[in-house]
Motif scaffolding. Structure first.
Motif, PDB file in Angstrom:
ATOM      1  N   ASP A  21      -4.139 -10.109   4.614  1.00 22.94           N
ATOM      2  CA  ASP A  21      -4.814  -8.606   4.561  1.00 22.94           C
ATOM      3  C   ASP A  21      -4.669  -7.567   5.577  1.00 22.94           C
ATOM      4  OD1 ASP A  21      -6.274  -9.450   2.145  1.00 22.94           O
ATOM      5  OD2 ASP A  21      -7.386 -10.701   3.406  1.00 22.94           O
ATOM      6  N   TRP A  22      -4.328  -8.344   6.534  1.00 23.43           N
ATOM      7  CA  TRP A  22      -4.120  -7.366   7.957  1.00 23.43           C
ATOM      8  C   TRP A  22      -2.583  -6.936   7.969  1.00 23.43           C
ATOM      9  CZ3 TRP A  22      -8.154  -5.544  10.307  1.00 23.43           C
ATOM     10  CH2 TRP A  22      -9.159  -5.973  10.411  1.00 23.43           C
ATOM     11  N   LEU A  23      -1.840  -7.604   7.397  1.00 22.28           N
ATOM     12  CA  LEU A  23      -0.390  -7.361   7.391  1.00 22.28           C
ATOM     13  C   LEU A  23      -0.153  -6.164   6.321  1.00 22.28           C
ATOM     14  CD1 LEU A  23       2.446  -8.323   8.378  1.00 22.28           C
ATOM     15  CD2 LEU A  23       2.721  -9.617   6.550  1.00 22.28           C
ATOM     16  N   ARG A  24      -0.823  -6.463   5.256  1.00 21.52           N
ATOM     17  CA  ARG A  24      -0.691  -5.112   4.144  1.00 21.52           C
ATOM     18  C   ARG A  24      -1.203  -4.123   4.759  1.00 21.52           C
ATOM     19  NH1 ARG A  24      -3.884  -7.386  -0.895  1.00 21.52           N
ATOM     20  NH2 ARG A  24      -5.557  -7.125   0.597  1.00 21.52           N
ATOM     21  N   LEU A  25      -2.304  -3.928   5.526  1.00 23.45           N
ATOM     22  CA  LEU A  25      -2.800  -2.818   5.963  1.00 23.45           C
ATOM     23  C   LEU A  25      -1.795  -2.086   6.803  1.00 23.45           C
ATOM     24  CD1 LEU A  25      -5.234  -0.824   6.421  1.00 23.45           C
ATOM     25  CD2 LEU A  25      -5.823  -2.336   8.248  1.00 23.45           C
ATOM     26  N   LEU A  26      -1.224  -3.150   7.762  1.00 20.12           N
ATOM     27  CA  LEU A  26      -0.271  -2.512   8.861  1.00 20.12           C
ATOM     28  C   LEU A  26       1.133  -1.833   7.955  1.00 20.12           C
ATOM     29  CD1 LEU A  26       0.927  -2.453  11.578  1.00 20.12           C
ATOM     30  CD2 LEU A  26       1.784  -4.467  11.181  1.00 20.12           C
ATOM     31  N   LEU A  27       1.705  -2.479   7.038  1.00 26.11           N
ATOM     32  CA  LEU A  27       2.529  -2.354   6.231  1.00 26.11           C
ATOM     33  C   LEU A  27       2.470  -0.868   5.461  1.00 26.11           C
ATOM     34  CD1 LEU A  27       4.149  -5.653   4.895  1.00 26.11           C
ATOM     35  CD2 LEU A  27       5.266  -4.152   6.751  1.00 26.11           C
ATOM     36  N   ILE A  28       1.412  -0.624   4.940  1.00 25.62           N
ATOM     37  CA  ILE A  28       1.041   0.461   4.108  1.00 25.62           C
ATOM     38  C   ILE A  28       0.764   1.606   5.189  1.00 25.62           C
ATOM     39  CG2 ILE A  28      -0.752   1.575   2.615  1.00 25.62           C
ATOM     40  CD1 ILE A  28      -0.993  -1.258   1.145  1.00 25.62           C
ATOM     41  N   SER A  29       0.154   1.387   6.165  1.00 22.17           N
ATOM     42  CA  SER A  29      -0.118   2.302   7.183  1.00 22.17           C
ATOM     43  C   SER A  29       1.252   2.925   7.657  1.00 22.17           C
ATOM     44  CB  SER A  29      -0.763   1.982   8.450  1.00 22.17           C
ATOM     45  OG  SER A  29      -2.031   1.525   7.789  1.00 22.17           O
ATOM     46  N   VAL A  30       2.121   2.061   7.599  1.00 17.78           N
ATOM     47  CA  VAL A  30       3.546   2.310   8.581  1.00 17.78           C
ATOM     48  C   VAL A  30       4.564   3.134   7.415  1.00 17.78           C
ATOM     49  CG1 VAL A  30       5.819   1.545   8.929  1.00 17.78           C
ATOM     50  CG2 VAL A  30       3.690   0.347  10.123  1.00 17.78           C
ATOM     51  N   HIS A  31       4.216   2.840   5.960  1.00 15.70           N
ATOM     52  CA  HIS A  31       4.740   3.400   4.966  1.00 15.70           C
ATOM     53  C   HIS A  31       4.158   4.978   4.929  1.00 15.70           C
ATOM     54  CE1 HIS A  31       6.300   4.363   1.087  1.00 15.70           C
ATOM     55  NE2 HIS A  31       5.120   4.698   0.684  1.00 15.70           N
TER      56      HIS A  31
ATOM     57  N   ALA B  10      -8.982  -2.935   5.432  1.00 14.83           N
ATOM     58  CA  ALA B  10      -7.815  -4.018   4.971  1.00 14.83           C
ATOM     59  C   ALA B  10      -8.654  -4.854   3.609  1.00 14.83           C
ATOM     60  CB  ALA B  10      -7.892  -5.029   6.145  1.00 14.83           C
ATOM     61  N   ARG B  11     -10.000  -4.918   3.666  1.00 14.23           N
ATOM     62  CA  ARG B  11     -10.599  -5.388   2.683  1.00 14.23           C
ATOM     63  C   ARG B  11     -10.453  -4.327   1.328  1.00 14.23           C
ATOM     64  NH1 ARG B  11     -13.638  -9.603   2.918  1.00 14.23           N
ATOM     65  NH2 ARG B  11     -14.122  -9.229   5.318  1.00 14.23           N
ATOM     66  N   LEU B  12     -10.483  -3.150   1.649  1.00 18.69           N
ATOM     67  CA  LEU B  12     -10.418  -2.285   0.370  1.00 18.69           C
ATOM     68  C   LEU B  12      -9.091  -2.512  -0.383  1.00 18.69           C
ATOM     69  CD1 LEU B  12     -11.852   0.371  -0.778  1.00 18.69           C
ATOM     70  CD2 LEU B  12     -10.672   1.640   0.648  1.00 18.69           C
ATOM     71  N   LEU B  13      -7.992  -2.388   0.454  1.00 13.57           N
ATOM     72  CA  LEU B  13      -6.680  -2.580  -0.117  1.00 13.57           C
ATOM     73  C   LEU B  13      -6.545  -4.058  -0.841  1.00 13.57           C
ATOM     74  CD1 LEU B  13      -4.589  -1.500   3.042  1.00 13.57           C
ATOM     75  CD2 LEU B  13      -5.018  -0.151   0.800  1.00 13.57           C
ATOM     76  N   TRP B 133      10.293   2.707  -5.615  1.00 10.20           N
ATOM     77  CA  TRP B 133      10.017   1.864  -4.829  1.00 10.20           C
ATOM     78  C   TRP B 133       8.670   1.663  -5.172  1.00 10.20           C
ATOM     79  CZ3 TRP B 133      11.085  -1.661  -1.549  1.00 10.20           C
ATOM     80  CH2 TRP B 133      10.535  -1.924  -0.480  1.00 10.20           C
ATOM     81  N   LEU B 134       7.698   2.303  -5.318  1.00 11.02           N
ATOM     82  CA  LEU B 134       6.279   1.941  -5.725  1.00 11.02           C
ATOM     83  C   LEU B 134       6.306   0.931  -6.775  1.00 11.02           C
ATOM     84  CD1 LEU B 134       4.610   5.442  -5.402  1.00 11.02           C
ATOM     85  CD2 LEU B 134       4.309   3.764  -3.878  1.00 11.02           C
ATOM     86  N   LEU B 135       7.261   1.137  -7.656  1.00 10.28           N
ATOM     87  CA  LEU B 135       7.192   0.358  -9.025  1.00 10.28           C
ATOM     88  C   LEU B 135       7.660  -1.278  -8.545  1.00 10.28           C
ATOM     89  CD1 LEU B 135       7.938   2.916 -11.831  1.00 10.28           C
ATOM     90  CD2 LEU B 135       5.918   1.367 -11.388  1.00 10.28           C
ATOM     91  N   VAL B 136       8.594  -1.132  -7.562  1.00  9.05           N
ATOM     92  CA  VAL B 136       9.298  -2.337  -6.925  1.00  9.05           C
ATOM     93  C   VAL B 136       7.869  -3.052  -6.490  1.00  9.05           C
ATOM     94  CG1 VAL B 136      10.450  -3.618  -5.134  1.00  9.05           C
ATOM     95  CG2 VAL B 136      11.337  -1.595  -6.429  1.00  9.05           C
ATOM     96  N   LEU B 137       7.109  -2.375  -5.643  1.00 10.34           N
ATOM     97  CA  LEU B 137       5.822  -3.048  -5.196  1.00 10.34           C
ATOM     98  C   LEU B 137       4.694  -3.254  -6.092  1.00 10.34           C
ATOM     99  CD1 LEU B 137       5.624  -0.593  -1.682  1.00 10.34           C
ATOM    100  CD2 LEU B 137       6.700  -2.930  -1.947  1.00 10.34           C
ATOM    101  N   ALA B 163      -4.689  -2.694  -6.719  1.00 11.23           N
ATOM    102  CA  ALA B 163      -4.697  -1.087  -6.953  1.00 11.23           C
ATOM    103  C   ALA B 163      -4.067  -0.252  -5.993  1.00 11.23           C
ATOM    104  CB  ALA B 163      -6.155  -0.835  -6.900  1.00 11.23           C
ATOM    105  N   TRP B 164      -3.768  -0.868  -4.692  1.00  9.88           N
ATOM    106  CA  TRP B 164      -3.068   0.046  -3.908  1.00  9.88           C
ATOM    107  C   TRP B 164      -1.631   0.777  -4.202  1.00  9.88           C
ATOM    108  CZ3 TRP B 164       1.684  -1.434  -1.992  1.00  9.88           C
ATOM    109  CH2 TRP B 164       1.883  -2.726  -2.004  1.00  9.88           C
ATOM    110  N   PRO B 165      -1.043   0.304  -4.958  1.00  9.76           N
ATOM    111  CA  PRO B 165       0.465   0.989  -5.352  1.00  9.76           C
ATOM    112  C   PRO B 165      -0.070   2.183  -6.147  1.00  9.76           C
ATOM    113  CG  PRO B 165       0.567  -1.487  -5.747  1.00  9.76           C
ATOM    114  CD  PRO B 165      -0.795  -1.266  -5.566  1.00  9.76           C
ATOM    115  N   ARG B 166      -1.113   2.326  -6.871  1.00  9.40           N
ATOM    116  CA  ARG B 166      -1.642   3.411  -7.662  1.00  9.40           C
ATOM    117  C   ARG B 166      -2.059   4.221  -6.731  1.00  9.40           C
ATOM    118  NH1 ARG B 166      -6.253   5.650 -10.041  1.00  9.40           N
ATOM    119  NH2 ARG B 166      -7.456   3.870  -9.746  1.00  9.40           N
ATOM    120  N   TRP B 167      -2.707   3.730  -5.671  1.00 12.98           N
ATOM    121  CA  TRP B 167      -3.342   4.768  -4.513  1.00 12.98           C
ATOM    122  C   TRP B 167      -2.115   5.514  -3.818  1.00 12.98           C
ATOM    123  CZ3 TRP B 167      -7.301   0.914  -2.419  1.00 12.98           C
ATOM    124  CH2 TRP B 167      -8.351   0.478  -3.317  1.00 12.98           C
TER     125      TRP B 167
END
Lengths: 266, 313
Positions: A21-31, B10-13, B133-137, B163-167
């Protein structure tokens, strides 16, 4: 003896966050950071005092000065120009520094873009023209936007050719232009026009004000440039053999000092 | 004890929802790429743009991108391999079978192809790469896909996906519009330059589909209004993110939230966008830019909204 009140029912605690969960937050923030940095608005290249003297820049600064004056912020155009140059160049430097670590990400994921599209729309575009000789006269084969003269139009009017031709309006991409001339010559040869004289050129145009356009009924045609004549033959069609020099090094400055209409779509 | 903002983020994602919005986005992107590749063949521009002069190209190409080098581009076999790879991946996206791999394949093939001749592209190339790239993820082939049909016997599948790739797709298109709007600082976009930007754009021989010089001057006020509207719409497009947030938190108080939800600010922006892109497509040849931009709109509607719309129809 008092008794303790009964415990209130509570919502179940959410599950503990995992490393993922934390790693995903980090990677998305960096993106998000990586794609936002190159899109921070700024001039396409560093501002200089000379560039600030150009007509478009003067108009923009004049307009901004008037707008600031209207809300009580009186700044001379000279002061404002200096301020704009300092801020813009600072933004460019900071943006480049911030985006440098992401170069591999941009390269492999294709995610770098400034989204500068039609930010400056030229009032002196250019039009591709192809003519063939008929005795002493030149007969049009292809004239951009002219449905009567649309030889090779399916290709020349395709969007990717337009992007290339758009660069020629600012006199950049001369190597590609000469390649286009050769390619058109080959095409005439394939169609059985050996010995024909062919002329390819770009016609400078001026977009007048709407009032003038109404009166004239058309754009103002100026002198052509990059006029290239060929005799249609196997020799004229032969590949050059060597890679041309770098496009940017070859392309001269626009003849009118203006930026070209930008190649990106709005 | 309540969580801090980082923990909440982190939880929302981790939120999951049905994959209908991403599925429509996936199909649209696949079809747009197939159309783009088809247009390259139809307009006979494949060889002149991407090959060397001895093979019908305009100029010698310098190839440095790893895949372009690996397949031997700009030799015809290399260029055709990249086009075939991109088309195969786009087909996988369109039908929804192996969509992640299809997106990755198309992404890498198009990156290689676009790298061979960079001056023949535009913003749409980069937006297509972003979409891929979003569709890869994303897990975009759970619904409205051959995968769903084969696995469940149904096209429509409510299995939740991240849901986060859509966001991120929503963020991407908001960034595109807002950045392009804020970079339009030249006088022709403003009253002190006569609001002539749209007027001038429609007269550019490089992009105009028709010669409109005979009558364009007659509709000057309309073009000035279009210029102002374009700038305002683009520059303020980030408000769509706020509108979506307000929509997701509609039970909370706030005047801006209430107003946005009452008028559905998001729909207003989307309708203007569709009208603008259709108008531009009719009058200018801008390649797939309008289509790829509008494909992102699919992600601005939630899966529930798509579900309601499609089941109703």
């Amino acid at each position: 003896m008092s008794t303790a009140p009964p415990a209130l029912p509570t919502e179940p605690a959410p599950p503990a966050l995992r490393v993922w969960d934390w790693l995903r937050l980090l990677l998305i923030s960096v993106h998000i950071f990586a794609i936002t940095v190159p899109a921070v608005p700024s001039p396409p290249s560093a501002l200089t005092p000379k560039k600030l003297q150009e007509r478009g820049a003067q108009q923009a600064i004049g307009g901004l000065s008037d707008a600031l004056g209207a809300i009580g912020l009186e700044l001379s155009e000279e002061t404002l120009g200096g301020l704009v140059m300092t801020v813009a160049n600072g933004v460019i430097s900071a943006r480049e520094a911030a985006s440098r670590p992401f170069a591999p990400y941009y390269r492999h994921a294709g995610t770098r873009q400034s989204w500068r599209m039609f930010s400056r729309v030229a009032d002196r575009p250019a039009r591709l023209e192809v003519h063939r000789a008929d005795g002493e006269a030149w007969v049009p084969l292809y004239v951009a936007l002219d449905p009567e003269h649309a030889w090779a139009g399916r290709t020349l009017r395709s969007e990717r050719f337009r992007a290339m031709i758009n660069n020629f309006a600012s006199k950049s991409g001369r190597t590609t232009y000469l390649g286009l001339v050769r390619w058109l010559t080959c095409r005439r040869l394939e169609e059985g026009h050996a010995g024909e004289r062919l002329r390819v050129q770009l016609r400078r145009l001026a977009v007048p004000s709407p009032a003038v356009l109404r009166a004239r009924g058309g754009l103002i045609e100026k002198a052509p440039y990059w006029v290239e004549e060929r005799v249609v033959s196997a020799e004229a069609c032969a590949p050059p053999g060597l890679a041309g020099p770098d496009e940017d090094a070859e392309g001269g400055p626009p003849d009118d000092g203006q930026a070209p209409p930008e190649g990106d779509a709005p | 004890m309540s969580e801090g903002p980082l923990s909440r983020a982190a939880r929302l994602l981790g939120h999951r929802e049905a994959g209908h919005s991403l599925a429509i986005f996936r199909m649209a992107v696949g079809l747009i790429i197939l159309h783009m590749l088809g247009a390259l063949i139809w307009t006979e521009s494949l060889a002149p743009i991407w090959m060397n002069p001895e093979d019908g190209g305009l100029r010698d190409q310098k190839v440095t991108q790893w895949l372009a080098v690996a397949v031997g581009a700009p030799a015809p076999s290399g260029v055709l391999a990249l086009v075939a790879g991109a088309a195969a991946g786009a087909l996988a996206l369109t039908v929804g079978l192996g969509a992640r791999i299809g997106a990755l394949l198309t992404l890498q093939c198009l990156l290689a192809l676009f790298s061979v001749h960079q001056s023949s592209g535009g913003g749409h190339d980069r937006l297509i790469l972003n979409a891929l790239w979003l569709l890869v993820l994303a897990s975009s082939d759970r619904s409205l896909s051959l995968r769903s049909r084969l696995q469940t016997g149904r096209w429509w599948n409510d299995t939740p996906v991240a849901a986060w790739p859509r966001w991120l797709a929503v963020f991407q298109i908001c960034l595109v519009y807002t950045a392009t709007g804020l970079q339009k600082v030249n006088p022709e976009w403003f009253p002190w330059g006569g609001l002539e930007a749209v007027y001038r754009s429609l007269l550019l021989p490089s992009w105009a589909r028709y010669d409109l010089s005979g009558w364009l001057g007659d509709i000057e006020p309309l073009l000035q209004a279009a210029t102002a509207l374009t700038w305002l719409w683009e520059s303020s497009f980030f408000l769509v993110i706020a509108a979506l947030y307000w929509r997701a938190t509609r039970t909370r108080p706030g005047r801006a939230r209430a107003l946005s939800n009452r008028w559905d600010l998001r729909r207003a922006y989307l309708l203007i966008g569709i009208a603008m892109h259709l108008g531009l497509t009719a009058l200018m040849e801008l390649g797939p830019f309008g289509l790829i931009s509008m494909s992102f709109y699919a992600c601005m509607l939630s899966p529930d909204e798509w579900s309601a719309k499609l089941r109703r129809s």
